[in-house]
Design a protein around this motif. Structure first.
Motif, mmCIF file in Angstrom:
data_model
loop_
_atom_site.group_PDB
_atom_site.id
_atom_site.type_symbol
_atom_site.label_atom_id
_atom_site.label_comp_id
_atom_site.label_asym_id
_atom_site.label_seq_id
_atom_site.Cartn_x
_atom_site.Cartn_y
_atom_site.Cartn_z
ATOM 1 N N ARG A 19 92.125 36.220 4.654
ATOM 2 C CA ARG A 19 93.002 37.332 4.263
ATOM 3 C C ARG A 19 94.378 36.756 3.914
ATOM 4 O O ARG A 19 94.955 35.981 4.684
ATOM 5 N N ARG A 55 96.854 41.900 7.029
ATOM 6 C CA ARG A 55 97.285 41.762 5.638
ATOM 7 C C ARG A 55 97.889 43.045 5.064
ATOM 8 O O ARG A 55 98.978 43.043 4.480
ATOM 9 N N ASP A 56 97.186 44.151 5.230
ATOM 10 C CA ASP A 56 97.661 45.396 4.633
ATOM 11 C C ASP A 56 98.936 45.888 5.305
ATOM 12 O O ASP A 56 99.799 46.493 4.650
ATOM 13 N N LEU A 115 93.171 40.447 -3.152
ATOM 14 C CA LEU A 115 91.926 41.191 -2.994
ATOM 15 C C LEU A 115 90.710 40.302 -3.232
ATOM 16 O O LEU A 115 90.719 39.418 -4.098
ATOM 17 N N SER A 116 89.664 40.573 -2.487
ATOM 18 C CA SER A 116 88.370 39.943 -2.750
ATOM 19 C C SER A 116 87.701 40.698 -3.900
ATOM 20 O O SER A 116 88.100 41.808 -4.253
ATOM 21 N N SER A 148 84.848 42.164 -3.943
ATOM 22 C CA SER A 148 84.261 43.430 -3.471
ATOM 23 C C SER A 148 85.314 44.524 -3.357
ATOM 24 O O SER A 148 85.028 45.704 -3.603
ATOM 25 N N GLU A 149 86.542 44.153 -3.012
ATOM 26 C CA GLU A 149 87.593 45.150 -2.854
ATOM 27 C C GLU A 149 88.029 45.758 -4.179
ATOM 28 O O GLU A 149 88.577 46.866 -4.218
ATOM 29 N N LEU A 150 87.787 45.058 -5.287
ATOM 30 C CA LEU A 150 88.143 45.613 -6.579
ATOM 31 C C LEU A 150 87.385 46.907 -6.851
ATOM 32 O O LEU A 150 87.890 47.818 -7.506
ATOM 33 N N THR A 163 86.551 49.144 -4.754
ATOM 34 C CA THR A 163 87.000 50.252 -3.921
ATOM 35 C C THR A 163 88.505 50.483 -4.038
ATOM 36 O O THR A 163 89.046 51.340 -3.347
ATOM 37 N N ASP A 164 89.160 49.737 -4.915
ATOM 38 C CA ASP A 164 90.603 49.879 -5.089
ATOM 39 C C ASP A 164 90.929 51.277 -5.619
ATOM 40 O O ASP A 164 90.363 51.719 -6.636
ATOM 41 N N SER A 165 91.828 51.977 -4.941
ATOM 42 C CA SER A 165 92.112 53.374 -5.287
ATOM 43 C C SER A 165 92.732 53.508 -6.677
ATOM 44 O O SER A 165 92.462 54.492 -7.388
#
Length: 410
Positions: free
Chosen positions: A262, A312-313, A330-331, A333-335, A337-339
């Motif tokens: 992270r 991190r956040d 961001l990883s 996978s996080e892309l 779910t990015d709002s």
């Protein structure tokens, strides 16, 4: 009565490029991604392929459905060619070349991204095609352009990044140069290719005359190095590797946070931001940016010590609350779910006949009156042979069966 193919055509939409037909003979990303954007905005893009020499995105680059390699199981191809049609031709067969020329005569644009001279040797050079169709716009996208002493040198994006000077600038001062991610310059060239085609289409509206566009991916990449090129031109200084250091911002880096892999990226551009960061983290250090850059290593260690024990956040939230430029690393996978990306509908869901449900990538710009549409993933190999050779070129079913038997549609 001649029997013509009646298979329903995929639904089209009246996009900004509705009514434009593009024939594409591409390879990997540099040419085909241009076609993707044209298709997303309403152009009919027909990908001419061969079963005998399938695109590397169909055969080489993972992921493949269930790990089984196959031209219709390749997610990379489906992802980068959404909205297109696929027709197969054996261009080593004279009948295949004749059909390709006939199809291109009906087109507004022809895109190819092979080594210089390749399509000409097949009988599909720009001069030949534009003699058949004077209004045709030809885009040739290759490593170093169609002419010059190095035009025929082979290479991929990694070699172009090295040639263009990117690699020389990446890495720590006392270490080796670092390769950029994959075919980085390919993706840079795509933007310039799309812009050049739109300009050519606009010109054709006024003149009714087509043109030939010679796009050098190498030269496209150079556009992104303007500051360093100017540094040498103006001051005679050759910029070198400096890790994460910046000529203006200090500190400027990526720092580990609590948890597995992270990280947070932050940069300080003004003395007021530095005072805020220093108060927040409880660290000391020189007040001027020049002095901070000189003590970069020690300063980075102090910041890393503060971030390492924190989420991190939470770190990002605290930094932003003080007006400091910061973002989470961001990883992949996080892309998904990015709002922000979700709000912008960056990842439309579609169903592929072999792969199943998958995500596509929307263009990074939005048109208010004629937005892009991503309704179909990249086509299976030869999925539109009936439409292309029957509906567009008017070949009867018997004629197509004979050509199929003779290996023309391989």
């Amino acid at each position: 009565m001649t029997e013509i193919a009646t298979r329903p055509s995929p639904r089209t939409h009246p996009g900004a490029l509705g009514g434009i037909r593009v024939v594409e003979m591409g390879f990997a990303a540099a040419g085909p991604l241009v076609g993707k954007y044209l298709a997303n905005f309403g152009a009919e893009v027909i990908r001419l392929e061969s079963r005998l020499a399938a695109d590397v995105f169909r055969t080489t680059y993972p992921p493949f459905k269930d790990g089984v390699v196959g031209p219709d199981r390749a997610a990379m191809f489906a992802f980068y060619n959404d909205g297109k049609r696929s027709a197969t031709l054996n261009l080593k067969n004279p009948n295949g070349v004749a059909l390709a020329r006939a199809l291109i005569r009906t087109a507004d644009v022809f895109v190819e991204s092979f080594t210089p001279g390749t399509v000409a040797r097949l009988g599909l050079g720009a001069e030949t095609l534009r003699a058949d169709n004077p209004g045709l716009i030809v885009l040739s996208s290759c490593n170093q352009g169609q002419t010059g002493p190095h035009a025929f040198h082979p290479g991929y994006g990694s070699q172009l990044s090295a040639l263009a000077g990117f690699v020389q600038l990446l890495g720590e001062t006392d270490s080796t140069p670092v390769l950029l991610y994959g075919p980085y310059i390919d993706y840079v060239a795509v933007g310039y290719g799309a812009i050049a085609l739109l300009a050519a289409l606009e010109r054709r509206k006024r003149t009714a005359v087509g043109c030939t566009i010679d796009l050098s991916q190498y030269e496209a990449g150079l556009q992104f190095l303007t500051p360093t090129i100017l540094e040498f031109a103006a001051n005679g200084r050759i910029p070198g590797r400096a890790g994460n250091a910046d000529a203006v911002a200090a500190p400027h880096g990526v720092y580990r946070c609590a948890g597995l892999d992270r990280w947070v990226a932050l940069s300080v551009w003004a003395d007021g931001e530095w005072r805020a960061l220093r108060a927040l983290m409880g660290i000391d250090g020189p007040s001027t940016a020049a002095a901070r850059r000189l003590g970069r290593v020690e300063l980075d260690e102090r910041i890393s010590k503060w971030t390492a024990s924190r989420d991190r956040d939470l770190v990002v939230k605290l930094l932003r609350s003080e007006g400091i430029h910061a973002a989470p690393v961001l990883s992949i996978s996080e892309l998904f779910t990015d709002s922000q990306l979700a709000h912008r509908a960056m990842w439309p869901a579609v169903t592929h006949p072999t792969i199943g449900e998958m995500r596509l990538m929307a263009p990074p710009f939005r048109l208010s009156a004629t937005p892009s549409v991503q309704e179909r993933p990249g086509p299976t190999l030869g999925a539109d042979n009936d439409h292309v050779f029957g509906e567009i070129l008017g070949l009867s079913l018997d004629e197509r069966r004979t050509l199929e038997r003779d290996g023309v549609f391989e």
